[in-house]
Motif scaffolding. Sequence first.
Motif, PDB file in Angstrom:
ATOM      1  N   ASP A 101     -10.299 -25.282 -14.754  1.00  0.00           N
ATOM      2  CA  ASP A 101      -9.672 -24.480 -13.707  1.00  0.00           C
ATOM      3  C   ASP A 101      -8.242 -24.123 -14.075  1.00  0.00           C
ATOM      4  OD1 ASP A 101      -9.929 -23.388 -10.901  1.00  0.00           O
ATOM      5  OD2 ASP A 101      -8.071 -24.548 -10.758  1.00  0.00           O
ATOM      6  N   LEU A 102      -7.924 -22.842 -13.905  1.00  0.00           N
ATOM      7  CA  LEU A 102      -6.574 -22.329 -14.091  1.00  0.00           C
ATOM      8  C   LEU A 102      -6.055 -21.952 -12.711  1.00  0.00           C
ATOM      9  CD1 LEU A 102      -7.341 -19.914 -17.067  1.00  0.00           C
ATOM     10  CD2 LEU A 102      -6.657 -22.315 -17.182  1.00  0.00           C
ATOM     11  N   CYS A 103      -4.999 -22.620 -12.282  1.00  0.00           N
ATOM     12  CA  CYS A 103      -4.426 -22.348 -10.966  1.00  0.00           C
ATOM     13  C   CYS A 103      -3.171 -21.501 -11.135  1.00  0.00           C
ATOM     14  CB  CYS A 103      -4.090 -23.664 -10.263  1.00  0.00           C
ATOM     15  SG  CYS A 103      -3.319 -23.423  -8.647  1.00  0.00           S
ATOM     16  N   PHE A 104      -3.090 -20.421 -10.344  1.00  0.00           N
ATOM     17  CA  PHE A 104      -1.968 -19.495 -10.402  1.00  0.00           C
ATOM     18  C   PHE A 104      -1.246 -19.440  -9.065  1.00  0.00           C
ATOM     19  CE2 PHE A 104      -4.859 -17.955 -13.638  1.00  0.00           C
ATOM     20  CZ  PHE A 104      -4.026 -17.542 -14.668  1.00  0.00           C
ATOM     21  N   ARG A 105       0.079 -19.340  -9.127  1.00  0.00           N
ATOM     22  CA  ARG A 105       0.864 -19.014  -7.932  1.00  0.00           C
ATOM     23  C   ARG A 105       0.981 -17.494  -7.898  1.00  0.00           C
ATOM     24  NH1 ARG A 105       6.352 -21.214  -5.179  1.00  0.00           N
ATOM     25  NH2 ARG A 105       6.771 -19.336  -3.976  1.00  0.00           N
ATOM     26  N   CYS A 106       0.726 -16.925  -6.725  1.00  0.00           N
ATOM     27  CA  CYS A 106       0.730 -15.472  -6.553  1.00  0.00           C
ATOM     28  C   CYS A 106       1.493 -15.101  -5.289  1.00  0.00           C
ATOM     29  CB  CYS A 106      -0.710 -14.954  -6.438  1.00  0.00           C
ATOM     30  SG  CYS A 106      -1.771 -15.406  -7.829  1.00  0.00           S
ATOM     31  N   HIS A 107       1.832 -13.832  -5.182  1.00  0.00           N
ATOM     32  CA  HIS A 107       2.437 -13.311  -3.949  1.00  0.00           C
ATOM     33  C   HIS A 107       1.738 -12.008  -3.575  1.00  0.00           C
ATOM     34  CE1 HIS A 107       4.810 -11.112  -6.984  1.00  0.00           C
ATOM     35  NE2 HIS A 107       4.881 -10.155  -6.059  1.00  0.00           N
ATOM     36  N   PRO A 108       1.687 -11.716  -2.271  1.00  0.00           N
ATOM     37  CA  PRO A 108       1.015 -10.485  -1.835  1.00  0.00           C
ATOM     38  C   PRO A 108       1.881  -9.264  -2.099  1.00  0.00           C
ATOM     39  CG  PRO A 108       1.961 -11.599   0.050  1.00  0.00           C
ATOM     40  CD  PRO A 108       2.199 -12.496  -1.141  1.00  0.00           C
ATOM     41  N   LEU A 109       1.217  -8.161  -2.409  1.00  0.00           N
ATOM     42  CA  LEU A 109       1.904  -6.878  -2.571  1.00  0.00           C
ATOM     43  C   LEU A 109       1.677  -5.991  -1.353  1.00  0.00           C
ATOM     44  CD1 LEU A 109       0.951  -6.112  -6.282  1.00  0.00           C
ATOM     45  CD2 LEU A 109       3.147  -6.967  -5.406  1.00  0.00           C
ATOM     46  N   ARG A 110       0.413  -5.942  -0.897  1.00  0.00           N
ATOM     47  CA  ARG A 110       0.055  -5.112   0.254  1.00  0.00           C
ATOM     48  C   ARG A 110      -1.321  -5.519   0.746  1.00  0.00           C
ATOM     49  NH1 ARG A 110      -0.429  -2.509  -4.340  1.00  0.00           N
ATOM     50  NH2 ARG A 110       1.645  -1.678  -4.415  1.00  0.00           N
ATOM     51  N   GLY A 111      -1.618  -5.080   1.956  1.00  0.00           N
ATOM     52  CA  GLY A 111      -2.931  -5.327   2.540  1.00  0.00           C
ATOM     53  C   GLY A 111      -2.905  -6.433   3.579  1.00  0.00           C
ATOM     54  N   GLU A 112      -3.673  -6.225   4.627  1.00  0.00           N
ATOM     55  CA  GLU A 112      -3.830  -7.234   5.671  1.00  0.00           C
ATOM     56  C   GLU A 112      -5.071  -8.061   5.369  1.00  0.00           C
ATOM     57  OE1 GLU A 112      -1.788  -8.047   8.197  1.00  0.00           O
ATOM     58  OE2 GLU A 112      -0.429  -6.647   7.218  1.00  0.00           O
ATOM     59  N   PRO A 113      -4.967  -9.378   5.484  1.00  0.00           N
ATOM     60  CA  PRO A 113      -6.124 -10.202   5.159  1.00  0.00           C
ATOM     61  C   PRO A 113      -7.302  -9.952   6.100  1.00  0.00           C
ATOM     62  CG  PRO A 113      -4.338 -11.549   6.043  1.00  0.00           C
ATOM     63  CD  PRO A 113      -3.817 -10.162   5.915  1.00  0.00           C
ATOM     64  N   ARG A 114      -8.472  -9.850   5.503  1.00  0.00           N
ATOM     65  CA  ARG A 114      -9.715  -9.706   6.253  1.00  0.00           C
ATOM     66  C   ARG A 114     -10.858 -10.159   5.358  1.00  0.00           C
ATOM     67  NH1 ARG A 114     -12.313  -5.272   4.075  1.00  0.00           N
ATOM     68  NH2 ARG A 114     -10.971  -3.676   3.192  1.00  0.00           N
ATOM     69  N   VAL A 115     -11.980 -10.441   5.965  1.00  0.00           N
ATOM     70  CA  VAL A 115     -13.167 -10.773   5.179  1.00  0.00           C
ATOM     71  C   VAL A 115     -13.553  -9.517   4.412  1.00  0.00           C
ATOM     72  CG1 VAL A 115     -15.587 -11.436   5.288  1.00  0.00           C
ATOM     73  CG2 VAL A 115     -13.928 -12.543   6.798  1.00  0.00           C
ATOM     74  N   ASN A 116     -13.645  -9.649   3.095  1.00  0.00           N
ATOM     75  CA  ASN A 116     -13.874  -8.482   2.254  1.00  0.00           C
ATOM     76  C   ASN A 116     -15.149  -8.599   1.419  1.00  0.00           C
ATOM     77  OD1 ASN A 116     -12.825  -5.925   1.584  1.00  0.00           O
ATOM     78  ND2 ASN A 116     -12.036  -6.691  -0.363  1.00  0.00           N
ATOM     79  N   ASP A 117     -15.883  -9.702   1.571  1.00  0.00           N
ATOM     80  CA  ASP A 117     -17.148  -9.878   0.855  1.00  0.00           C
ATOM     81  C   ASP A 117     -18.009 -10.882   1.602  1.00  0.00           C
ATOM     82  OD1 ASP A 117     -16.150 -12.420   0.272  1.00  0.00           O
ATOM     83  OD2 ASP A 117     -15.882 -12.047  -1.849  1.00  0.00           O
ATOM     84  N   ASP A 118     -19.151 -11.199   1.038  1.00  0.00           N
ATOM     85  CA  ASP A 118     -20.060 -12.120   1.718  1.00  0.00           C
ATOM     86  C   ASP A 118     -19.788 -13.582   1.389  1.00  0.00           C
ATOM     87  OD1 ASP A 118     -20.913 -12.066  -0.900  1.00  0.00           O
ATOM     88  OD2 ASP A 118     -23.011 -11.616  -0.428  1.00  0.00           O
TER      89      ASP A 118
END
Length: 157
Positions: A101-118
Amino acid sequence: MATPKFILELREKIGHDLLWLTGITAVVLDDTERILLVRRADDGRWSLPAGILEPGEQPAIAVVREIHEETAVEAAVDRLVSIEALPPSSYPNGDQVQYLDLCFRCHPLRGEPRVNDDESLEVAWFPLTDHPRLSPREQTCITNALTNTPTPIYATT
């Protein structure tokens, strides 16, 4: 998301034997230090966005892809947090797997969180001080992502 085609093809050859895969985990933190979490469809627990590398895919590109696929949030990678070989595990169908496992720290650029897949039932931002219970490994990923250490954490013994 269904099992990727390349894994199905490998399983045709190796059956349920142990399969070594590269996993990616994202600790996505916004400007107010809220964390982005998904509630998984397979077991109902809250977790960090995560997935596996597709053949030939670069890890940082893959983690950004997984974040968007699961949450609809576009993100950018800040740094690699840790590299860890996870213990072998088994899926209910008997498939055995082990992840690097490779763990990354990230930050959001744009977009509101929502369920986007199954793969997800819910997606939401949570304060770091008040989020659903996560696995000990995921909590360690968050703790490590909050440090200012530029060098990834890895086992040395």
